[in-house]
Design a protein around this motif. Structure first.
Motif, PDB file in Angstrom:
ATOM      1  N   ASN A  67       0.875  -1.174  -0.188  1.00 36.08           N
ATOM      2  CA  ASN A  67      -0.254  -0.144   0.170  1.00 36.08           C
ATOM      3  C   ASN A  67       0.654   1.528   0.047  1.00 36.08           C
ATOM      4  OD1 ASN A  67       1.159  -0.085   2.313  1.00 36.08           O
ATOM      5  ND2 ASN A  67      -0.513  -0.042   3.895  1.00 36.08           N
ATOM      6  N   ALA A  68       2.285   1.158  -0.259  1.00 31.69           N
ATOM      7  CA  ALA A  68       2.650   2.615  -0.751  1.00 31.69           C
ATOM      8  C   ALA A  68       2.320   3.242  -2.050  1.00 31.69           C
ATOM      9  CB  ALA A  68       4.384   2.396  -0.489  1.00 31.69           C
ATOM     10  N   LYS A  69       3.028   4.793  -1.748  1.00 33.67           N
ATOM     11  CA  LYS A  69       2.209   5.648  -2.723  1.00 33.67           C
ATOM     12  C   LYS A  69       3.814   6.378  -2.681  1.00 33.67           C
ATOM     13  CE  LYS A  69      -0.188   9.627  -3.699  1.00 33.67           C
ATOM     14  NZ  LYS A  69      -0.868  11.096  -3.478  1.00 33.67           N
ATOM     15  N   VAL A  70       3.716   5.253  -3.962  1.00 38.14           N
ATOM     16  CA  VAL A  70       4.766   6.180  -4.829  1.00 38.14           C
ATOM     17  C   VAL A  70       4.997   8.015  -5.107  1.00 38.14           C
ATOM     18  CG1 VAL A  70       7.184   6.145  -6.418  1.00 38.14           C
ATOM     19  CG2 VAL A  70       5.641   3.448  -5.531  1.00 38.14           C
ATOM     20  N   SER A  71       6.331   8.650  -5.029  1.00 38.83           N
ATOM     21  CA  SER A  71       5.920   9.160  -5.077  1.00 38.83           C
ATOM     22  C   SER A  71       6.841  10.113  -6.545  1.00 38.83           C
ATOM     23  CB  SER A  71       7.119  10.552  -3.638  1.00 38.83           C
ATOM     24  OG  SER A  71       7.905  10.158  -3.198  1.00 38.83           O
ATOM     25  N   SER A  72       6.642  11.035  -6.691  1.00 37.05           N
ATOM     26  CA  SER A  72       6.949  11.330  -7.957  1.00 37.05           C
ATOM     27  C   SER A  72       8.729  11.973  -7.666  1.00 37.05           C
ATOM     28  CB  SER A  72       6.329  12.778  -8.871  1.00 37.05           C
ATOM     29  OG  SER A  72       6.262  13.802  -8.209  1.00 37.05           O
ATOM     30  N   PRO A  73       9.363  11.494  -9.095  1.00 37.08           N
ATOM     31  CA  PRO A  73      10.788  12.108  -8.823  1.00 37.08           C
ATOM     32  C   PRO A  73      11.119  13.707  -8.138  1.00 37.08           C
ATOM     33  CG  PRO A  73      10.429  11.485 -11.348  1.00 37.08           C
ATOM     34  CD  PRO A  73       9.016  11.613 -10.527  1.00 37.08           C
ATOM     35  N   PRO A  74      12.074  13.766  -7.902  1.00 37.90           N
ATOM     36  CA  PRO A  74      11.756  15.086  -7.076  1.00 37.90           C
ATOM     37  C   PRO A  74      12.595  15.491  -8.824  1.00 37.90           C
ATOM     38  CG  PRO A  74      13.950  14.177  -6.817  1.00 37.90           C
ATOM     39  CD  PRO A  74      13.122  13.052  -7.005  1.00 37.90           C
ATOM     40  N   LYS A  75      12.396  17.021  -8.774  1.00 34.55           N
ATOM     41  CA  LYS A  75      12.501  18.106  -9.414  1.00 34.55           C
ATOM     42  C   LYS A  75      14.178  18.240 -10.147  1.00 34.55           C
ATOM     43  CE  LYS A  75       9.062  21.422  -9.637  1.00 34.55           C
ATOM     44  NZ  LYS A  75       8.960  23.668  -9.788  1.00 34.55           N
ATOM     45  N   ALA A  76      14.622  17.835 -11.966  1.00 38.28           N
ATOM     46  CA  ALA A  76      16.135  18.419 -11.457  1.00 38.28           C
ATOM     47  C   ALA A  76      16.169  19.676 -11.394  1.00 38.28           C
ATOM     48  CB  ALA A  76      16.092  17.609 -13.571  1.00 38.28           C
ATOM     49  N   GLY A  77      16.195  20.316 -11.707  1.00 39.63           N
ATOM     50  CA  GLY A  77      16.210  21.521 -11.101  1.00 39.63           C
ATOM     51  C   GLY A  77      17.018  22.309 -12.174  1.00 39.63           C
ATOM     52  N   ALA A  78      17.173  21.935 -13.726  1.00 36.51           N
ATOM     53  CA  ALA A  78      18.017  22.315 -14.614  1.00 36.51           C
ATOM     54  C   ALA A  78      17.946  24.313 -14.873  1.00 36.51           C
ATOM     55  CB  ALA A  78      17.498  22.190 -16.397  1.00 36.51           C
ATOM     56  N   LEU A  79      16.354  24.270 -14.412  1.00 33.65           N
ATOM     57  CA  LEU A  79      16.274  26.032 -14.656  1.00 33.65           C
ATOM     58  C   LEU A  79      16.504  26.892 -13.758  1.00 33.65           C
ATOM     59  CD1 LEU A  79      13.620  26.184 -17.754  1.00 33.65           C
ATOM     60  CD2 LEU A  79      16.092  26.050 -18.073  1.00 33.65           C
ATOM     61  N   GLU A  80      16.515  26.332 -12.580  1.00 31.84           N
ATOM     62  CA  GLU A  80      16.890  27.070 -11.363  1.00 31.84           C
ATOM     63  C   GLU A  80      18.123  28.082 -10.892  1.00 31.84           C
ATOM     64  OE1 GLU A  80      14.270  26.675  -8.558  1.00 31.84           O
ATOM     65  OE2 GLU A  80      13.394  26.039  -9.995  1.00 31.84           O
ATOM     66  N   PRO A  81      18.432  29.236 -10.795  1.00 35.51           N
ATOM     67  CA  PRO A  81      19.116  30.022 -10.498  1.00 35.51           C
ATOM     68  C   PRO A  81      20.344  29.648  -9.117  1.00 35.51           C
ATOM     69  CG  PRO A  81      16.739  30.572 -10.190  1.00 35.51           C
ATOM     70  CD  PRO A  81      16.575  29.728  -9.881  1.00 35.51           C
ATOM     71  N   ARG A  82      21.353  29.074  -9.267  1.00 35.93           N
ATOM     72  CA  ARG A  82      22.279  28.138  -8.702  1.00 35.93           C
ATOM     73  C   ARG A  82      23.605  29.393  -8.003  1.00 35.93           C
ATOM     74  NH1 ARG A  82      24.003  23.449 -12.440  1.00 35.93           N
ATOM     75  NH2 ARG A  82      21.978  22.622 -13.115  1.00 35.93           N
ATOM     76  N   PRO A  83      23.367  29.401  -6.682  1.00 43.05           N
ATOM     77  CA  PRO A  83      24.294  30.194  -6.080  1.00 43.05           C
ATOM     78  C   PRO A  83      25.780  30.003  -6.992  1.00 43.05           C
ATOM     79  CG  PRO A  83      24.188  27.641  -5.064  1.00 43.05           C
ATOM     80  CD  PRO A  83      23.340  27.814  -6.119  1.00 43.05           C
ATOM     81  N   TYR A  84      26.467  31.442  -6.366  1.00 41.63           N
ATOM     82  CA  TYR A  84      27.243  31.692  -6.976  1.00 41.63           C
ATOM     83  C   TYR A  84      28.474  32.546  -5.736  1.00 41.63           C
ATOM     84  CZ  TYR A  84      26.473  35.934  -6.792  1.00 41.63           C
ATOM     85  OH  TYR A  84      25.677  37.241  -6.790  1.00 41.63           O
ATOM     86  N   LYS A  85      29.908  31.857  -5.982  1.00 44.27           N
ATOM     87  CA  LYS A  85      30.856  32.101  -4.983  1.00 44.27           C
ATOM     88  C   LYS A  85      31.251  34.107  -5.048  1.00 44.27           C
ATOM     89  CE  LYS A  85      33.142  27.678  -5.497  1.00 44.27           C
ATOM     90  NZ  LYS A  85      33.885  26.763  -5.883  1.00 44.27           N
ATOM     91  N   PRO A  86      31.180  34.625  -4.104  1.00 47.79           N
ATOM     92  CA  PRO A  86      32.278  36.661  -4.260  1.00 47.79           C
ATOM     93  C   PRO A  86      32.787  35.938  -4.984  1.00 47.79           C
ATOM     94  CG  PRO A  86      31.716  35.596  -1.885  1.00 47.79           C
ATOM     95  CD  PRO A  86      31.455  34.214  -2.470  1.00 47.79           C
ATOM     96  N   THR A  87      32.485  36.517  -5.897  1.00 47.90           N
ATOM     97  CA  THR A  87      33.744  36.893  -7.263  1.00 47.90           C
ATOM     98  C   THR A  87      34.801  38.148  -7.227  1.00 47.90           C
ATOM     99  OG1 THR A  87      32.644  39.277  -8.207  1.00 47.90           O
ATOM    100  CG2 THR A  87      32.142  36.788  -8.889  1.00 47.90           C
ATOM    101  N   ASP A  88      35.579  37.743  -7.466  1.00 49.62           N
ATOM    102  CA  ASP A  88      37.204  38.536  -7.172  1.00 49.62           C
ATOM    103  C   ASP A  88      36.437  39.551  -7.999  1.00 49.62           C
ATOM    104  OD1 ASP A  88      38.438  36.771  -7.094  1.00 49.62           O
ATOM    105  OD2 ASP A  88      39.254  35.953  -8.659  1.00 49.62           O
TER     106      ASP A  88
END
Lengths: 239, 89
Positions: A32-53
């Motif tokens: 009776n387990a309900k299989v959840s949908s796979p997580p979002k790949a997040g290809a279009l999600e903004p990604r954090p960047y390191k402080p720049t030079d």
């Protein structure tokens, strides 16, 4: 037997609450387990960047520009003539700042690159290999605003001097994958007005313009190399 | 005598864009009235211009001598036109 393991009904007539499980786990194969949908790949999600030079240099006051926040119009006041600047040092640093989204770093990086490209002439071409990593980093932030700024800069870069467009062809492999992801991101507003067109912030249109600029200024090998990285691109010269 | 010549006879606001307005916009952004005042402050300097359309390329700012660089094409936007003063000598 089945009624013995089933959880108690919460309300009359309500079905027993099924436990959710991630796909392909042992739990997912239980009855009776309900299989959840796979997580979002997040290809279009903004990604954090390191402080720049760029930020570090700016805060330290190492750039030959006046650090004024009430700039009239959209100009930078240069302390040194641009023609006398060491392009190998400063141009990659300004490109590095394209990742920034905070004021004043974003403004000074964008305007600094603009001025250096506009007045660089022949000094730009030898610096191209050093610009690829900052460009790639800026595109990889996947922040739509940063990508739009970078695309406009790329359009300026290919017309800034002769042979720059051709010098960029070997680096399409680094630059174009992100453009491929966003190429079809366009607003379908029916017959409504899309104000981002006027402000040149429509990323799909900007990518199309940029690729056409690459093809026009990239010499005879440009189209086939663009097509290799972006299969949906159609030539603006051959057609 | 030079000071008398540098003083303009009249002034009017720009109504529409043309090359003179673009020229005045570039000087006034750097803090000068026009070319005559610029040459008074920097008598030795030849103004750097774009070769294809003769627009001003580079000016020294009046207050601090820092450099302003200008684009190849038109910079004065429609919303800025009414701020431009055109001096007659």
């Amino acid at each position: 037997m089945a009624t013995a393991v089933a959880p108690p009904l919460s309300r009359k007539g309500a079905s027993p609450k099924a436990a959710t499980a991630d796909a392909f786990t042992v739990k997912a194969y239980t009855g009776n387990a309900k299989v959840s949908s796979p997580p979002k790949a997040g290809a279009l999600e903004p990604r954090p960047y390191k402080p720049t030079d760029f930020r570090k240099f700016y805060d330290r006051g190492d750039f030959p520009i006046a650090l004024e926040h009430d700039t009239k119009g959209n100009k930078i006041a240069w302390k040194v003539e641009i023609e006398k600047l060491d392009y190998h040092h400063y141009l990659p640093l300004f490109f590095d700042g394209l990742c920034e989204t905070a004021h004043p770093y974003e403004f000074f990086a964008r305007q600094g690159v603009h001025d250096m490209l506009e007045h660089g002439g022949k000094k730009i071409l030898p610096v191209i290999p050093q610009l690829i990593i900052p460009i790639k980093n800026a595109l990889n932030t996947r922040n739509v605003k940063v990508i739009c700024t970078t695309l406009k800069i790329l359009q300026h870069l290919v017309i800034s001097s002769e042979l720059v467009g051709e010098a960029l062809v070997p680096y399409y492999r680094q630059i174009l994958p992100i453009l491929n992801i966003y190429k079809m991101k366009n607003l379908n507003s029916g017959d409504g007005i899309d104000y981002s067109q006027q402000k040149r912030e429509n990323i799909g249109d900007l990518i199309q313009e940029t690729l056409e600029a690459f093809e026009r200024h990239g010499g005879e090998d440009a189209f086939i190399n663009i097509k290799y990285m972006i299969p949906t691109y159609e030539s603006c010269i051959l057609n | 005598m030079a000071a008398v010549e540098a003083k303009p006879k009249s002034v009017r606001r720009a109504k529409y864009w043309d090359e003179n307005v673009e020229e005045a916009y570039r000087f006034q952004l750097a803090g000068y009235r026009d070319e005559i005042e610029y040459s008074k402050f920097h008598p030795q300097e030849v103004i750097d211009r774009w070769p294809h359309n003769n627009y001003i390329k580079k000016l020294k700012r009046r207050n601090d001598g820092l450099f302003y660089y200008y684009n190849k094409e038109r910079e004065c936007l429609d919303k800025e036109i009414h701020k431009i003063k055109l001096y007659t000598h």
